[in-house]
Scaffold this motif. Sequence first.
Motif, mmCIF file in Angstrom:
data_model
loop_
_atom_site.group_PDB
_atom_site.id
_atom_site.type_symbol
_atom_site.label_atom_id
_atom_site.label_comp_id
_atom_site.label_asym_id
_atom_site.label_seq_id
_atom_site.Cartn_x
_atom_site.Cartn_y
_atom_site.Cartn_z
ATOM 1 N N HIS A 772 38.171 46.287 42.474
ATOM 2 C CA HIS A 772 37.122 45.774 41.199
ATOM 3 C C HIS A 772 38.311 46.245 39.677
ATOM 4 N N ARG A 773 38.184 47.728 40.064
ATOM 5 C CA ARG A 773 38.404 48.308 38.617
ATOM 6 C C ARG A 773 39.877 48.407 38.479
ATOM 7 N N TYR A 774 40.293 48.492 39.177
ATOM 8 C CA TYR A 774 42.253 48.197 39.571
ATOM 9 C C TYR A 774 42.377 47.307 39.177
ATOM 10 N N GLN A 775 42.348 45.989 39.493
ATOM 11 C CA GLN A 775 42.351 44.290 39.474
ATOM 12 C C GLN A 775 41.612 44.487 37.793
ATOM 13 N N ARG A 776 41.499 44.461 37.198
ATOM 14 C CA ARG A 776 40.863 44.191 35.938
ATOM 15 C C ARG A 776 41.665 44.817 34.423
ATOM 16 N N HIS A 777 41.774 46.339 35.080
ATOM 17 C CA HIS A 777 41.792 46.957 34.019
ATOM 18 C C HIS A 777 43.326 48.372 34.024
ATOM 19 N N GLU A 778 43.776 47.926 35.444
ATOM 20 C CA GLU A 778 45.084 48.669 35.625
ATOM 21 C C GLU A 778 46.264 47.977 36.368
ATOM 22 N N ALA A 779 46.124 47.065 37.062
ATOM 23 C CA ALA A 779 46.846 46.153 37.544
ATOM 24 C C ALA A 779 48.206 45.835 36.572
ATOM 25 N N TRP A 780 49.320 45.284 37.155
ATOM 26 C CA TRP A 780 50.577 44.959 35.990
ATOM 27 C C TRP A 780 50.675 44.017 36.395
ATOM 28 N N VAL A 781 51.775 42.618 35.592
ATOM 29 C CA VAL A 781 51.277 41.164 35.598
ATOM 30 C C VAL A 781 51.954 41.025 37.344
ATOM 31 N N TRP A 782 53.093 41.574 37.625
ATOM 32 C CA TRP A 782 53.625 41.342 39.197
ATOM 33 C C TRP A 782 53.113 41.105 39.976
ATOM 34 N N GLU A 783 51.648 42.320 40.080
ATOM 35 C CA GLU A 783 50.746 42.951 40.877
ATOM 36 C C GLU A 783 49.475 41.047 40.987
ATOM 37 N N HIS A 784 49.240 40.413 39.851
ATOM 38 C CA HIS A 784 48.563 39.201 39.694
ATOM 39 C C HIS A 784 49.323 38.087 40.568
ATOM 40 N N GLN A 785 50.426 38.223 40.540
ATOM 41 C CA GLN A 785 51.612 37.279 40.827
ATOM 42 C C GLN A 785 51.352 37.693 42.486
ATOM 43 N N ALA A 786 51.533 38.679 42.864
ATOM 44 C CA ALA A 786 51.602 38.910 44.391
ATOM 45 C C ALA A 786 50.241 38.126 44.504
ATOM 46 N N LEU A 787 48.422 38.627 43.589
ATOM 47 C CA LEU A 787 46.888 38.589 44.482
ATOM 48 C C LEU A 787 47.535 36.773 44.693
ATOM 49 N N LEU A 788 47.759 35.628 43.298
ATOM 50 C CA LEU A 788 47.959 34.861 43.694
ATOM 51 C C LEU A 788 48.705 34.509 45.111
ATOM 52 N N ARG A 789 49.458 34.953 46.066
ATOM 53 C CA ARG A 789 49.828 34.762 47.015
ATOM 54 C C ARG A 789 48.992 35.437 48.142
ATOM 55 N N SER A 790 47.680 35.673 47.845
ATOM 56 C CA SER A 790 47.056 36.527 48.588
ATOM 57 C C SER A 790 46.456 35.766 49.793
ATOM 58 N N ARG A 791 45.766 36.350 50.594
ATOM 59 C CA ARG A 791 44.092 35.563 51.412
ATOM 60 C C ARG A 791 43.663 36.847 52.777
ATOM 61 N N SER A 792 42.460 36.774 52.272
ATOM 62 C CA SER A 792 41.815 37.121 53.312
ATOM 63 C C SER A 792 42.209 36.977 54.701
ATOM 64 N N LEU A 793 42.638 38.143 56.348
ATOM 65 C CA LEU A 793 42.885 37.361 57.655
ATOM 66 C C LEU A 793 42.111 38.005 58.409
ATOM 67 N N ALA A 794 41.459 39.074 58.255
ATOM 68 C CA ALA A 794 40.383 39.293 59.723
ATOM 69 C C ALA A 794 39.569 40.463 58.959
ATOM 70 N N GLY A 795 38.965 40.737 59.682
ATOM 71 C CA GLY A 795 37.966 41.733 59.863
ATOM 72 C C GLY A 795 36.213 40.801 58.982
ATOM 73 N N ALA A 796 34.872 42.056 58.623
ATOM 74 C CA ALA A 796 33.311 41.463 58.825
ATOM 75 C C ALA A 796 33.661 39.849 57.378
ATOM 76 N N ALA A 797 33.180 39.412 57.661
ATOM 77 C CA ALA A 797 33.084 38.382 56.898
ATOM 78 C C ALA A 797 32.475 38.731 55.524
ATOM 79 N N ARG A 798 31.441 39.335 54.861
ATOM 80 C CA ARG A 798 31.243 39.833 53.757
ATOM 81 C C ARG A 798 32.155 40.504 53.101
ATOM 82 N N VAL A 799 32.912 41.304 53.793
ATOM 83 C CA VAL A 799 33.780 41.627 53.050
ATOM 84 C C VAL A 799 34.810 40.965 52.174
#
Length: 944
Positions: A772-799
Motif C-alpha cells: 500500500h505505502r509503496y504504490q502510493r509514495h514510491e512506485a514509478w509510472v511504469w510500475e503503475h502500468q504493470a499494475l494495470l496488467r495484474s490480477r490475483s491468482l491464488a491464495g487466501a480469498a481476503r488477501v
Amino acid sequence: MNLAPPDDLPDVLRGRFERVAARLGEIRADLRAPLGEGAARVAVVSDFVLAVLEKHAEALAARLADPSPLAPSAVRAAADLEGASEAEAMAALRRIRQVETARIAWRDLCGAAAFRRSLEDLSALADGLIELALAAATRQLAPRFGVPTDSAGREAPMLVLAMGKLGGRELNFSSDVDLVFLHPDGAALEGRDAEETQDYFRRLAQLTIRLLDQSTADGFALRVDTRLRPFGKSGPLVVGLAAFEAYLLQHARDWERYAYVKARLVNAPEHESAIFDEILTPYVYRRYLDYGVFDALRDMKRLISREVERKEMADNIKLGPGGIREIEFIVQAFQLVRGGRDARLRTPSLLDALPRLAEQRALGHDAAAALAAAYEHLRTVENRLQAMDDRQTHTLPSDPEHRARLAYALGADGWDRFAADLASHRRAVETEFERIAWEPRAGLGEREGDAELRAAWESGNVAELLEPTPLAGDERVAALLGELRGGNLYRRMDETSRQRLAAVVIRTVPLLARHAGAAATLERVLKVFQSVCRRSAYLSLLQQNPAALERLVALASGSALVARQIAEHPLLLDELLDERLLEAPPTRAELEAMLDRQVAHADPADVESLLEAMRQFQRAAVFRVAIADKLGHLPIMRVSDRLTDIAELVLGLALETAWAEMVAKHGKPMYGEPPARAEAGFAVIGYGKLGGLELGYGSDLDLVFLHDSSGARQETDGEPPLDNTRFFSRLVQRLIHFLTIQTSSGKLYEVDTRLRPSGSAGLIVSSLDNFHRYQRHEAWVWEHQALLRSRSLAGAARVRAAFERERRDVLVNHVARDRLKDEIAKMRSRMRAELALGGRDAFDLKQDPGGIADIEFLVDYWVLAHAREHPELVDFPDNMRQLDGLAEARLVSAERCKRLQDIYLTLRRRIHELALDEKSRIVPADELVEERKYVTAVWDEVFG
C-alpha cells in the motif's frame, strides 16, 4: 395356493403355468402371503427357484422379507459350523447357497433388485461360502497339523484370490468361481519342516474345494476352478508369495496379465498390500502407456475367432461374436494400457472401469455407453438363462418353450423381439471390439504392396520406399531414412521393435507426400521415432492406429514445437488417439478435470509424485491447446485464455502443496495477541501476460507475493515458532522451486519476480501494508502500468480481495497523470532502443515501431489518463476489454479501437504461429506493412 396367471403371460406358457400352479398349491398356507404374487412369475421362469421353494419354503420366505443387500458377514453368520463334520458342513453350505441364490433370482426376476445388486449379492454369497468352507477346513485339520504361524507368531492363513467375475464382484447365477490359493512367506507349522507345511496348505486347499465343489444329494455350494494358478493344472495348488512373484516375473504369459486385472483378495485383508502393492500391481500395470498389450489382444482375438468357428458358438452369448468376453477384453486391455498412470483404472470391476475409461478418453462416451448397455443386457440374459435350471450355460435355447420362458424373463414381447434386441447389442460390441483389436480390415492391416516395401526397408534400399510416391527421387528424404535405417539405434533394437518400426515407416512415407516440406516434416517425425524406438509399445500405438500416425505427420508438418514436445515426452502420443482433439478444443472445466485425474493417483505425501503429475498435466494440456490452435479450432484469444488457465491451475496446486508442506513443518502463520490472534493469509498476484490473460507458448510467469500479517507477535503456531517473514519467504522459495525445478521430464515454467516492490532489491514477499505505502509514495509510472496488467491468482480469498481493492484505488487515485505521457513515451523509446530485434530488412512483431508494444502502451496511456473519471476502465487487466471500455466511454473512437484490436490480434496470432514452428518473432520487413503504418500513425498522433 390359488394363483391367477400373470396378465402378460404368453399363450405358449399357459400349459407350463398350470403345472407350476399345481406344485405351488402344495406350499403351506401360512407361507403364501409372504411369497406374494411374484411366485407365479418366478416359478414359470425358473425350475430351480421352484425346487428350492418346495424344499426350503420357510427359509426362503423369511429371506425374501429382508430387502437389504447381502454381505459376506451375513452368510458367515447363517451357519455355525463349529464342531460340524465334513458332511454336515457340506449340507449347511449347500442349503445356504440354494436359499440365497433363489432369493437373489426371485428379486431379480420380479424387478425388485437392480442388475448390479444381483451381481454383487451373488458375489457376496460366494465370498461368504468360501470363508465358511475355509474356516471349517482349517478347524478339521487343526487336530492333526495345528495352525501355521509366521515369524512373529501370528496365525498365517491361506490366502484366497478371487479371479474373473467373482474378482470383479460381478458373479452370475451358476458360474464357476476362479480361485488362486497362496500362503504368506515364512509360514510354518510348529515342529514340522517346510515340505510338511506346504503339504498342509495343499490339504487345506483340497478340503476347502471339496466342501464347496463336491456334488452331494444337495448339489454343490460353488463350482471351483483353480486352473488360473501358476503353471495351471500342472502347478502346485498353493504357492508362497515369493514363488508367486517369481512365477509372474519369469513364466507368466500375456493373457495372465488380463486375468490378474480382476484379482481380489477374499479373506485376510491384512495381507492385501503384500499381494497387490508389492506383487500384482507392478506386474499387471506398467508405469508407461503399454500399447503393446494390443498385440496380445489381437492374438487372443484370432484364437477366439477360430474357437468360435470350430465350435459353432454363434448362439453363445459369452464366447460368441459380440459376446460378454469381448467386452471384458476391451475394458481389460485399456486398463492394462493406462492403469500404470491412472490408479483409478486399477479396479477388478468392469462396471466401475467403463465410465472411468470414458472420462479418460480411452473410449468415447458413446462407445462406453453402448458397451455398458450391452454388458448389462448380455449379463441379464446370462443370469436369467442360468436361473431357469441352475445350469452353467451361455447358449441360447432352441426349444420353443425354453425360448418363450427366456423372452418372458427379459420382459420381451416374444422371441423375435428378444432376438432382435440381443443382436443389436452384440453388433455394437463386435464393431467396437474389431475397431480396438485392429484386425486387418478396412485398411488397417497390411495393404497391397506393403510386403515389397518392408523388404526394401529391411534390405536397406530406402530409395525403393519412395518410388511409389510423389517423393521418388527426393534425395534429402532418402538420406534421412537411410540414416535411421543404418544408424546405431536401429542396430541396437530388438526384432519386435524393428518389425514395428518397419510397419510405421512404410506407412509414413506416403503420408509425407500430402504435406509441403516433406523433408522438414520427416526430420521432425524421425526424432519422434528415434525417441520411442526402445519403448516399442509406442511404435505399436502408431503401427496399430493409422489415424494417430496421420495426425502425427500432419502436426509435425505444421509445428516444430508440437513435434519436439512429442519427441521429448512420448506420453503425448496418447493424446493423438482422441478424435475429439480434432473437433473440440479443451475448456477450462475439462482442463480442471484433466488435472484432477492426473493427480488422483499421486501420493499426497509424496511431493515429487505430485510435481511429476503436474508436469504431465501441463505438457498434455499445452499440447492439446497447441493442436487446437494449429488446426484452427481455437481463436487467438481463446488460445491465451487456455494457456493462462493451465498456468493458473498448476500455480494453484503448487501453492497448496507448498503451503501444506510449510504448515506441517512450522505450523500456521499467526499474528496479533490473544484473544484477537488470527491466521495470516497469503496470495499470489500475476502480472504481465499472465495477469492480462494473454499468456503465450513458453511465456514466463511474472509473479508478486503478498501477505496480510501485521502488528505484534507475527510468528507461526508450531514448535518452535518461526517468524512470519521467514515463513512466507521460505514458502515463496519453495513455490518457485516447484515451478522451476529442472527434472528429467522438464520443468513447469520460468518465474520472474522483478515486478515486486523495489524490484530485485526488494523483499521476495511483501505485506499488504508495505505494498500500500509503496504504490502510493514510491512506485514509478511504469510500475503503475504493470499494475494495470495484474490480477490475483491464488491464495487466501481476503488477501486476494484486498489486493484487488488496492489495485483499483491506486490506478484510479494515485497515478502521476501530470507526467504520465512523457514517462510512457520515454519508456517506450528506451524499449525500442534496447529490445527491438528487427532492422532494415526485418520487423520485430513485438518491439519495433508499429508492433504489439506500441498498442499496449497506447492503451496503458489512455486508460491511466482517464481512470479517475472512468474507474470502470481498470476493471479488466487485458488490452482487448480495455479498448472496448475506451470505445464505450467515447474516449477513443469506436472505429479506432476496433482497428487496433484487429491489428493486435493479427500480430499476436502471427507470434503464436511462429512460436508453434519454434521461430523468433522476427518477420520480413514487407509483412504487415499497412497494419504497422496505422499503429505508427496513431502513436505519432498521441505522443508526437
